[in-house]
Motif scaffolding. Structure first.
Motif, mmCIF file in Angstrom:
data_model
loop_
_atom_site.group_PDB
_atom_site.id
_atom_site.type_symbol
_atom_site.label_atom_id
_atom_site.label_comp_id
_atom_site.label_asym_id
_atom_site.label_seq_id
_atom_site.Cartn_x
_atom_site.Cartn_y
_atom_site.Cartn_z
ATOM 1 N N UNK A 110 -36.656 4.305 10.971
ATOM 2 C CA UNK A 110 -36.447 5.548 11.716
ATOM 3 C C UNK A 110 -35.256 6.305 11.116
ATOM 4 N N UNK A 111 -35.369 7.618 11.055
ATOM 5 C CA UNK A 111 -34.272 8.474 10.586
ATOM 6 C C UNK A 111 -33.179 8.485 11.647
ATOM 7 N N UNK A 112 -31.951 8.215 11.256
ATOM 8 C CA UNK A 112 -30.870 8.006 12.221
ATOM 9 C C UNK A 112 -30.644 9.220 13.119
ATOM 10 N N UNK A 113 -30.476 10.398 12.541
ATOM 11 C CA UNK A 113 -30.174 11.569 13.369
ATOM 12 C C UNK A 113 -31.385 12.006 14.196
ATOM 13 N N UNK A 171 -34.289 -1.889 12.147
ATOM 14 C CA UNK A 171 -33.467 -1.426 11.028
ATOM 15 C C UNK A 171 -33.805 0.021 10.697
ATOM 16 N N UNK A 172 -32.900 0.924 11.084
ATOM 17 C CA UNK A 172 -33.059 2.340 10.768
ATOM 18 C C UNK A 172 -32.771 2.548 9.287
ATOM 19 N N UNK A 173 -32.956 3.774 8.808
ATOM 20 C CA UNK A 173 -32.613 4.085 7.422
ATOM 21 C C UNK A 173 -31.163 3.694 7.153
ATOM 22 N N UNK A 198 -38.936 9.660 10.217
ATOM 23 C CA UNK A 198 -38.288 8.842 9.197
ATOM 24 C C UNK A 198 -39.358 8.173 8.353
ATOM 25 N N UNK A 199 -38.930 7.482 7.308
ATOM 26 C CA UNK A 199 -39.910 6.826 6.428
ATOM 27 C C UNK A 199 -40.838 5.893 7.187
ATOM 28 N N UNK A 239 -39.711 14.502 16.725
ATOM 29 C CA UNK A 239 -38.735 15.031 15.780
ATOM 30 C C UNK A 239 -39.256 14.678 14.389
ATOM 31 N N UNK A 240 -39.276 15.650 13.492
ATOM 32 C CA UNK A 240 -39.600 15.397 12.098
ATOM 33 C C UNK A 240 -40.994 14.769 11.982
#
Length: 198
Positions: free
Chosen positions: A18-21, A53-55, A80-81, A109-110
Motif C-alpha cells: 500500500x502507498x503510505x500517504x 508491509x507498506x511501500x 499502491x503497487x 485513493x489512487x
C-alpha cells in the motif's frame, strides 16, 4: 433534549504494498476533523492478522481484520503497487462489495480504483485514479463508467474516487465538508497546515 450523534466508523483498508500517504493522509484528515473522536472513529483493517508491509517496508499492525471489523460507515480503499495484486484477491473484492452495501460512503485513493472496479462498484460512474494508472483503469473499468482525467477527485454520491497520493487528502477534506460542513473541513486543513485543493 437532542440525541447525541454516534461517531461514524471510518475503516481504512491496508495491504502489502500500500502507498503510505494513500492511507495515512486520509487517516490524518479524519482524526484531525473528528472533533476529538466525537464524529469519526478511524481505524485500519487488513485481510489477515499478520503485519502489513507498506511501500518502503513500513510495517503496519492493522486494528482489525476483515473478519472482526466493526460496522463500517466510511470505507477507504487506498492504492499502491500492492493494489495490482489485491484487485485479483476475491476474498478482498467480495468483502469490499459486502461492506459497501451497508456503508454510507466508499472512496478510493489512487489505484484503489482498480480494486473498486474488480469489486464491481463502478458501473455507470465517473471515475478517476492516479494519472500514471489511467490505462490500467481503462482495462478493468466497466464500459458504462466515464474516466475523468486531470481532477483531484470525483463524487458519485456514495462512491468517491480520488487521484494519486496527496489527492486522497483533498478527497478526505471534501468528505468532511460533505458530512459536517465547510467550516469543519477548513478547520481540519488549518490544523494540518495543509493547502486544500477544493
Amino acid at each position: 433534549m437532542g440525541q447525541v450523534q454516534q461517531a461514524r466508523n471510518v475503516a481504512i483498508f491496508v495491504f502489502d504494498g500500500v502507498e503510505i500517504l494513500d492511507f495515512t493522509g486520509p487517516f490524518e484528515v479524519f482524526i484531525t476533523g473528528s472533533n476529538r473522536g466525537q464524529d469519526f472513529n478511524v481505524y485500519t483493517v487488513a485481510e489477515l492478522e499478520n503485519p502489513v508491509n507498506a511501500l518502503g517496508n513500513l510495517s503496519i499492525n492493522a486494528s482489525y481484520t476483515i473478519n472482526n471489523c466493526p460496522r463500517t460507515d466510511i470505507l477507504i480503499v487506498p492504492g499502491g503497487r500492492g493494489a495490482r495484486h489485491e484487485m485479483h484477491n476475491e476474498t478482498i473484492t467480495n468483502w469490499i462489495k459486502e461492506v459497501s452495501n451497508e456503508a454510507e460512503l466508499v472512496f478510493s485513493v489512487c489505484t484503489g480504483a482498480l480494486i473498486l472496479a474488480k469489486a464491481n462498484l463502478l458501473d455507470g460512474l465517473k471515475i478517476t485514479t492516479n494519472r500514471l494508472a489511467m490505462n490500467e483503469l481503462r482495462e478493468v473499468a466497466p464500459q458504462s463508467a466515464e474516466i475523468i482525467e486531470n481532477v483531484r477527485y470525483v463524487d458519485n454520491g456514495k462512491i468517491i474516487l480520488s487521484a494519486g497520493i496527496s489527492a486522497g487528502i483533498d478527497a478526505s477534506l471534501y468528505v468532511i465538508e460533505k458530512l459536517l460542513g465547510k467550516d469543519r473541513a477548513l478547520e481540519a486543513a488549518r490544523i494540518m497546515e495543509y493547502d486544500w485543493y477544493e
